[in-house]
Design a protein around this motif. Structure first.
Motif, PDB file in Angstrom:
ATOM      1  N   ARG A   7      -5.953   4.859  -6.358  1.00  0.00           N
ATOM      2  CA  ARG A   7      -4.947   4.373  -5.417  1.00  0.00           C
ATOM      3  C   ARG A   7      -5.416   3.110  -4.687  1.00  0.00           C
ATOM      4  NH1 ARG A   7      -2.382   8.371  -0.938  1.00  0.00           N
ATOM      5  NH2 ARG A   7      -0.756   6.949  -0.233  1.00  0.00           N
ATOM      6  N   SER A   8      -6.658   3.164  -4.266  1.00  0.00           N
ATOM      7  CA  SER A   8      -7.181   1.977  -3.567  1.00  0.00           C
ATOM      8  C   SER A   8      -7.329   0.801  -4.525  1.00  0.00           C
ATOM      9  CB  SER A   8      -8.519   2.309  -2.891  1.00  0.00           C
ATOM     10  OG  SER A   8      -9.513   2.481  -3.849  1.00  0.00           O
ATOM     11  N   GLN A   9      -7.627   1.095  -5.779  1.00  0.00           N
ATOM     12  CA  GLN A   9      -7.712   0.018  -6.786  1.00  0.00           C
ATOM     13  C   GLN A   9      -6.340  -0.610  -7.026  1.00  0.00           C
ATOM     14  OE1 GLN A   9      -9.606   1.679 -10.245  1.00  0.00           O
ATOM     15  NE2 GLN A   9     -11.653   1.168  -9.537  1.00  0.00           N
ATOM     16  N   LYS A  10      -5.331   0.251  -7.075  1.00  0.00           N
ATOM     17  CA  LYS A  10      -3.965  -0.233  -7.249  1.00  0.00           C
ATOM     18  C   LYS A  10      -3.566  -1.144  -6.099  1.00  0.00           C
ATOM     19  CE  LYS A  10      -1.514   3.146 -10.089  1.00  0.00           C
ATOM     20  NZ  LYS A  10      -0.612   4.306 -10.049  1.00  0.00           N
ATOM     21  N   LYS A  11      -3.898  -0.670  -4.896  1.00  0.00           N
ATOM     22  CA  LYS A  11      -3.592  -1.471  -3.707  1.00  0.00           C
ATOM     23  C   LYS A  11      -4.272  -2.830  -3.782  1.00  0.00           C
ATOM     24  CE  LYS A  11      -2.933   2.196  -0.335  1.00  0.00           C
ATOM     25  NZ  LYS A  11      -3.598   2.927   0.737  1.00  0.00           N
ATOM     26  N   LEU A  12      -5.529  -2.787  -4.162  1.00  0.00           N
ATOM     27  CA  LEU A  12      -6.297  -4.032  -4.260  1.00  0.00           C
ATOM     28  C   LEU A  12      -5.676  -4.974  -5.296  1.00  0.00           C
ATOM     29  CD1 LEU A  12      -8.871  -5.276  -3.020  1.00  0.00           C
ATOM     30  CD2 LEU A  12     -10.094  -4.497  -5.052  1.00  0.00           C
ATOM     31  N   THR A  13      -5.232  -4.368  -6.405  1.00  0.00           N
ATOM     32  CA  THR A  13      -4.618  -5.173  -7.470  1.00  0.00           C
ATOM     33  C   THR A  13      -3.336  -5.843  -6.973  1.00  0.00           C
ATOM     34  OG1 THR A  13      -5.452  -3.533  -9.018  1.00  0.00           O
ATOM     35  CG2 THR A  13      -3.862  -5.107  -9.874  1.00  0.00           C
ATOM     36  N   VAL A  14      -2.506  -5.039  -6.295  1.00  0.00           N
ATOM     37  CA  VAL A  14      -1.251  -5.598  -5.764  1.00  0.00           C
ATOM     38  C   VAL A  14      -1.553  -6.709  -4.764  1.00  0.00           C
ATOM     39  CG1 VAL A  14       0.770  -5.083  -4.332  1.00  0.00           C
ATOM     40  CG2 VAL A  14       0.075  -3.498  -6.125  1.00  0.00           C
ATOM     41  N   LEU A  16      -4.241  -8.585  -4.524  1.00  0.00           N
ATOM     42  CA  LEU A  16      -4.753  -9.790  -5.214  1.00  0.00           C
ATOM     43  C   LEU A  16      -3.633 -10.503  -5.968  1.00  0.00           C
ATOM     44  CD1 LEU A  16      -8.191  -8.497  -6.545  1.00  0.00           C
ATOM     45  CD2 LEU A  16      -7.780 -10.087  -4.676  1.00  0.00           C
ATOM     46  N   LEU A  17      -2.725  -9.715  -6.548  1.00  0.00           N
ATOM     47  CA  LEU A  17      -1.610 -10.313  -7.274  1.00  0.00           C
ATOM     48  C   LEU A  17      -0.724 -11.145  -6.350  1.00  0.00           C
ATOM     49  CD1 LEU A  17      -0.371 -10.250 -10.163  1.00  0.00           C
ATOM     50  CD2 LEU A  17       1.198  -8.524  -9.307  1.00  0.00           C
TER      51      LEU A  17
ATOM     52  N   TYR B  82      -3.306  -7.125   4.864  1.00  0.00           N
ATOM     53  CA  TYR B  82      -4.209  -6.199   4.151  1.00  0.00           C
ATOM     54  C   TYR B  82      -5.310  -5.711   5.087  1.00  0.00           C
ATOM     55  CZ  TYR B  82      -7.306  -4.378   0.543  1.00  0.00           C
ATOM     56  OH  TYR B  82      -8.104  -3.545  -0.204  1.00  0.00           O
TER      57      TYR B  82
END
Lengths: 268, 158
Positions: A7-14, A16-17, B82
């Motif tokens: 979940r945190s990786q997904k958040k990070l991806t969004v 960064l995107l 963020y």
């Protein structure tokens, strides 16, 4: 725990995107020295190899096609030019011939004071080697004893009576009346040439001390005071030796040439 | 009026205020970022996607009002959203001083990032107005806003 990590990786991806999208927007707005934005420059750099490859490829194909078309056209032109060259060569030949004739006429004109070019209008069918009528008479300046040659400047005969206003008579050298003072060009053996109403003439009183062969050229001597000297008459076709004299038969050149047009020379 | 309607009205009011402020910025000489308050509110609610979307939209609106280069404030607001999202649990909004400090620092940091971009692109340079005055005024306005019980109740700050 693992789910939390994903979940945190997904958040990070969004995150960064979205940042990346904003960076792209910024790069689109920033204009560099070459009046293009960073985004345009980047896209240009990315697309350049493909663009260059496409351009080179299309240039190569276009070049080959151009060469093919050029060669095809060149061959066609070459054939056309060759055809034209043949036509021009032929034309050149005709012009040269005409020029030669003209030169001859000019020479004759220089040599003699007055030259008239005449046409034969009739020939006596009973005695075709005796003479002919021409289309010029005293109105054109034709007089008795004028010399007549063909267009090759070879002796044909002379003007005799009757001479009317628009016609006159030519007596050929093959006519038995009269004669031509002539000699063999090779050995200067001189005599009187007379006709027999045939296609040949023969020498009278030609001494037999000098040999004469067939093919020897006979020219006028001018001793008869009618015909000018050095005009070609014909060539020897037969010889026969007799006591002190020899009988030489000459075939005049004009017999074997066209006599439709003749030249009348005033030999005063 | 329900809480939801009140919150919507409040957000609309803030947007209108922002437009007015930007229209008469030179005359008024007051520079407050009302939209940033909406961003703080959305980020503090704990929905990551909503927070990111709000940050992007608010950032682009700020770009339209301020820099004319779309993406600069979008980038800085998303970055700060963020960070806010990550640290929001540690912030106590009940204390007004904390609220003020939090808004001041976050807006200041966000404006600093945007100023660095502007410096890099247009050679504008860092301005005190962007990094100090605007965050200060915005923080003070937020404190005033949160002082009202009606608003506190509507945005669930007790």
């Amino acid at each position: 725990m693992e789910r939390e990590t994903i979940r945190s990786q997904k958040k990070l991806t969004v995150f960064l995107l979205i940042l990346f999208i904003n960076l792209i927007l910024i790069s689109n707005s920033v204009v560099l020295n070459n009046n293009r934005s960073i985004l345009q420059n980047t896209l240009h750099l990315a697309a350049y190899p493909f663009q260059a490859a496409f351009m080179k490829g299309s240039d190569f194909i276009a070049g080959k096609l151009r060469s093919y078309v050029f060669l095809k056209n060149t061959y066609k032109n070459f054939m056309g030019l060759k055809k034209k060259q043949s036509v021009l060569k032929y034309e050149n030949y005709l012009l040269k011939k005409a020029l030669n004739d003209l030169d001859f006429s000019e020479k004759v004109k220089k040599k003699f004071k007055q030259v008239l070019i005449v046409d034969i209008i009739s020939i006596d069918s009973g005695f075709p080697y005796s003479g002919a009528m021409i289309n010029k008479g005293y109105f054109s300046g034709i007089k008795r004893d004028m010399v007549v040659v063909n267009i090759e400047n070879e002796l044909v005969g002379k003007i005799v009576e009757p001479i009317s206003m628009f016609s006159s008579k030519v007596r050929f050298i093959t006519n038995p009346i009269g004669g031509v003072g002539a000699y063999i060009e090779k050995n200067k053996l001189e005599g009187l040439l007379r006709g027999h109403n045939t296609h040949s003439c023969s020498f009278n009183y030609l001494m037999e001390n000098k040999p004469v062969g067939t093919g020897d050229i006979v020219i006028t001597s001018g001793t008869d005071r009618i015909y000018p000297p050095y005009l070609k008459i014909g060539e020897v076709i037969r010889t026969e030796k007799k006591v002190l004299i020899q009988n030489v038969v000459v075939k005049p050149y004009f017999i074997s040439r066209s006599i439709k047009k003749l030249i009348v020379i005033n030999n005063d | 009026m329900t809480k939801r309607q009140f919150r919507f009205s409040l957000a609309l009011f803030l947007v209108l205020m922002q437009i007015l402020i930007n229209l008469y910025l030179n005359e008024l000489n007051i520079n407050i970022d009302f939209l940033f308050l909406i961003l703080i509110y959305v980020s503090s609610k704990g929905n990551f996607m909503k927070s990111m979307m709000a940050a992007t939209l608010i950032g682009w609106m700020t770009d339209l009002f301020n820099s004319q280069i779309i993406g600069i404030f979008g980038f800085s607001r998303v970055l700060i959203a963020y960070i806010i999202f990550e640290i929001i649990v540690f912030i106590d909004f009940k204390r007004l001083s904390f609220t003020f400090l939090f808004i001041f620092l976050s807006l200041s940091l966000s404006n600093l990032v945007a100023s660095l971009f502007l410096l890099f692109i247009n050679d504008y340079g860092l301005t005190v107005g962007m990094i100090i005055y605007q965050p200060l005024l915005t923080g003070m306005f937020a404190v005033i806003l949160v002082s009202s019980d009606r608003i506190k109740e509507a945005i669930n700050v007790y």
